[in-house]
Design an enzyme around this catalytic site. Sequence first.
Site, PDB file in Angstrom:
ATOM      1  N   ARG A  58      -1.793  -5.898  -8.633  1.00  0.00           N
ATOM      2  CA  ARG A  58      -0.797  -6.921  -8.330  1.00  0.00           C
ATOM      3  C   ARG A  58      -0.703  -7.950  -9.445  1.00  0.00           C
ATOM      4  O   ARG A  58       0.355  -8.488  -9.710  1.00  0.00           O
ATOM      5  CB  ARG A  58      -1.160  -7.631  -7.020  1.00  0.00           C
ATOM      6  CG  ARG A  58      -1.109  -6.733  -5.813  1.00  0.00           C
ATOM      7  CD  ARG A  58      -1.708  -7.402  -4.627  1.00  0.00           C
ATOM      8  NE  ARG A  58      -3.133  -7.589  -4.860  1.00  0.00           N
ATOM      9  CZ  ARG A  58      -4.031  -7.809  -3.933  1.00  0.00           C
ATOM     10  NH1 ARG A  58      -3.678  -7.931  -2.692  1.00  0.00           N
ATOM     11  NH2 ARG A  58      -5.299  -7.944  -4.225  1.00  0.00           N
ATOM     12  N   LYS A  99     -18.616  -5.806   6.814  1.00  0.00           N
ATOM     13  CA  LYS A  99     -17.373  -6.577   6.729  1.00  0.00           C
ATOM     14  C   LYS A  99     -16.681  -6.551   8.093  1.00  0.00           C
ATOM     15  O   LYS A  99     -16.532  -5.501   8.704  1.00  0.00           O
ATOM     16  CB  LYS A  99     -16.463  -5.956   5.668  1.00  0.00           C
ATOM     17  CG  LYS A  99     -15.210  -6.740   5.391  1.00  0.00           C
ATOM     18  CD  LYS A  99     -14.419  -6.079   4.268  1.00  0.00           C
ATOM     19  CE  LYS A  99     -13.145  -6.839   3.993  1.00  0.00           C
ATOM     20  NZ  LYS A  99     -12.319  -6.190   2.985  1.00  0.00           N
ATOM     21  N   SER A 122      -3.518  -7.599   2.565  1.00  0.00           N
ATOM     22  CA  SER A 122      -3.725  -7.505   4.013  1.00  0.00           C
ATOM     23  C   SER A 122      -4.271  -8.799   4.585  1.00  0.00           C
ATOM     24  O   SER A 122      -3.850  -9.252   5.657  1.00  0.00           O
ATOM     25  CB  SER A 122      -4.679  -6.350   4.337  1.00  0.00           C
ATOM     26  OG  SER A 122      -4.096  -5.122   4.019  1.00  0.00           O
ATOM     27  N   HIS A 154       0.840  -1.207   0.000  1.00  0.00           N
ATOM     28  CA  HIS A 154       0.000   0.000   0.000  1.00  0.00           C
ATOM     29  C   HIS A 154       0.873   1.254   0.000  1.00  0.00           C
ATOM     30  O   HIS A 154       0.630   2.206  -0.749  1.00  0.00           O
ATOM     31  CB  HIS A 154      -0.887   0.056   1.253  1.00  0.00           C
ATOM     32  CG  HIS A 154      -1.954  -0.970   1.317  1.00  0.00           C
ATOM     33  ND1 HIS A 154      -2.162  -1.729   2.443  1.00  0.00           N
ATOM     34  CD2 HIS A 154      -2.902  -1.352   0.424  1.00  0.00           C
ATOM     35  CE1 HIS A 154      -3.183  -2.536   2.240  1.00  0.00           C
ATOM     36  NE2 HIS A 154      -3.645  -2.335   1.016  1.00  0.00           N
TER      37      HIS A 154
END
Length: 160
Positions: free
Chosen positions: A90, A41, A127, A17
């Site tokens: 990514r 969440k 994460s 990040h």
Amino acid sequence: MRRAVCPGSYDPVTNGHLDIIGRAAGLFDEVVVAVLVNKSKKSLFTVDERLEMLREVTSHWPNVRIDSWHGLLVDYCREHHIGAIVKGLRAVSDFDYELQMAQMNQRLSGVETLFMSTNPLYSFLASSLVKEVATYGGDVSNLLPPKIEQRLLERLSEQS
């Protein structure tokens, strides 16, 4: 003023990040790191904790501001006069989803999305993966800033 937003959950913020945030800070006059508020969440850290951690690890970039939002990102952009969204990619699998989001955001508001390829050192980094590895005692010291690693390990030990 050229302004961009780097949205995410940042639960917790990783070196990947920070790579994207730092590179965006070099391209824009102001970069807002916006933490997603998603009450449905389950997060390891509260929104306030994530904001605090982000402020701590981005303080050396004077043009980076930390904030949170709930709702459509394009509404946040409109309200804060932000013309660009910066997202790190990514892998090709990220691109499929992010392209759809970028096209929808552009259609809804005219806000452009800029994709940055992730530094290869962080191409596998997420994460959720960091939390899983740390939960089972794996070494995550090279994946997170030291202060974030410490907070992650403390939080995980509180839960066990």
